[in-house]
Design a protein around this motif. Structure first.
Motif, mmCIF file in Angstrom:
data_model
loop_
_atom_site.group_PDB
_atom_site.id
_atom_site.type_symbol
_atom_site.label_atom_id
_atom_site.label_comp_id
_atom_site.label_asym_id
_atom_site.label_seq_id
_atom_site.Cartn_x
_atom_site.Cartn_y
_atom_site.Cartn_z
ATOM 1 N N ARG A 106 0.832 -1.206 0.000
ATOM 2 C CA ARG A 106 0.000 0.000 0.000
ATOM 3 C C ARG A 106 0.867 1.256 0.000
ATOM 4 N N LEU A 107 1.923 1.237 0.813
ATOM 5 C CA LEU A 107 2.829 2.388 0.855
ATOM 6 C C LEU A 107 3.534 2.571 -0.480
ATOM 7 N N ALA A 108 3.976 1.470 -1.079
ATOM 8 C CA ALA A 108 4.639 1.565 -2.387
ATOM 9 C C ALA A 108 3.691 2.093 -3.450
ATOM 10 N N PHE A 109 2.426 1.665 -3.392
ATOM 11 C CA PHE A 109 1.436 2.134 -4.366
ATOM 12 C C PHE A 109 1.198 3.634 -4.226
ATOM 13 N N LEU A 110 1.178 4.137 -2.983
ATOM 14 C CA LEU A 110 0.932 5.554 -2.751
ATOM 15 C C LEU A 110 2.126 6.414 -3.164
ATOM 16 N N LEU A 111 3.343 5.863 -3.002
ATOM 17 C CA LEU A 111 4.540 6.660 -3.255
ATOM 18 C C LEU A 111 5.056 6.543 -4.679
ATOM 19 N N THR A 112 4.517 5.628 -5.462
ATOM 20 C CA THR A 112 5.053 5.415 -6.803
ATOM 21 C C THR A 112 4.960 6.672 -7.661
ATOM 22 N N ALA A 113 3.794 7.300 -7.711
ATOM 23 C CA ALA A 113 3.611 8.481 -8.569
ATOM 24 C C ALA A 113 4.487 9.656 -8.128
#
Length: 304
Positions: free
Chosen positions: A33-40
């Motif tokens: 979830r953290l990786a998904f939020l920080l990707t952009a």
């Protein structure tokens, strides 16, 4: 007579099922979830900042055709050698470092008592008022504040009017005016980290020092200062780095003085020599990264 029943497409149901599975996966995997939020935002940071720095580094090794004025993408060390050996660039680098260090020292000396009063002396209501007062200058335009100081420091300004009855005179335009203006501009950025660091210092430590006979200055020097040092260094990162790359203020109140930012601006605009400007711009970048490397173990970066 037979009628053709409308065909139902299972695509929306499949999408809903995929969305549910994705939500369940993210709910049970916090790292994903953290990786998904920080990707952009990380992708944007890499593209805008890291790639821009890489292109700046590459451009510094190019040259400009003296006849056509076009950039030649042939690798050369001429710009780097010119910046490292030229007396003009050495003088301006030392001047810029001196201004940045002076601004940092002034801001720390001003920010420490203000932040200490806000964190340890003022009432909660007064704390909120002081935080608002510290943040209020940030809402004003950078240029408005710089030109306001130009008016204050001019020969016919309010400062001259205040000190002239006592035989004093304003410093006028030059490096002192640049240091004064930059110190004012970056002071909120130094106060806030120190204030946040002082708030984390337990009041019980100050009370224990007083109970054991510690006076005010030894308590601040031996108890408070070691705990708040990372926050102080965090504030210096802002004032030092922002002063190191500034070129607008010195154009407004600096008189004939030049800093590294002015040389970069001149070579990008009037001289149309982007490779040389890139080579000059590498100097403050290297200095900042060197400073961050030195302070990384103090915990200052955790206070940013």
């Amino acid at each position: 007579m037979t009628t053709n029943a409308p065909t139902r497409h299972p695509l929306p149901a499949r999408r809903a099922g995929f969305a549910r599975k994705g939500s369940a996966f993210l709910a049970t995997h916090p790292r994903a979830r953290l990786a998904f939020l920080l990707t952009a935002p990380l992708f944007w940071l890499v593209v805008v900042y890291v790639v821009a720095l890489a292109l700046l580094l590459v451009t510094a090794f190019w040259s400009v055709d003296s006849f056509t004025g076009e950039i030649t993408t042939e690798w050369t060390m001429d710009n780097i050698i010119t910046v490292l050996t030229g007396s003009l660039y050495q003088t301006v680098t030392l001047r810029t470092l001196g201004v940045a260090l002076a601004v940092t020292i002034v801001d720390v000396l001003l920010a420490l008592p203000i932040a200490f009063y806000m964190a340890k002396v003022a009432s909660p209501r007064m704390q909120r008022i002081l935080v608002i007062l510290v943040l209020t200058p940030l809402w004003a335009s950078y240029l408005v504040k710089a030109y306001a100081w130009r008016s204050v420091l001019s020969q016919d300004g309010i400062l001259e009017w205040l000190v002239s009855p006592f035989g004093g005179h304003t410093p006028g335009y030059g490096l002192p005016a640049t240091i004064i203006t930059l110190s004012y501009l970056w002071l909120p950025y130094v106060i806030l980290p120190i204030y946040a660091g002082l708030e984390r210092v337990p009041d019980s430590l100050l009370e224990a020092s007083g109970d054991l006979g510690g006076r005010a200055w030894p308590t601040i020097r031996l108890v408070v200062f070691p705990l708040v040092l990372p926050a102080i260094i965090a504030g210096t990162i802002f004032s030092f780095s922002l002063s190191l790359g500034d070129y607008i203020t010195v154009n407004i109140v600096g008189g004939a003085s030049q800093m590294l930012g002015n040389l970069v601006y001149t070579n990008v605009g009037a001289a149309n020599n982007l490779p040389l400007a890139s080579a000059i711009a590498l100097i403050p970048i290297v200095i900042i990264f060197g400073y961050l490397f030195l302070v990384r173990r103090t915990g200052a970066l955790d206070n940013l």
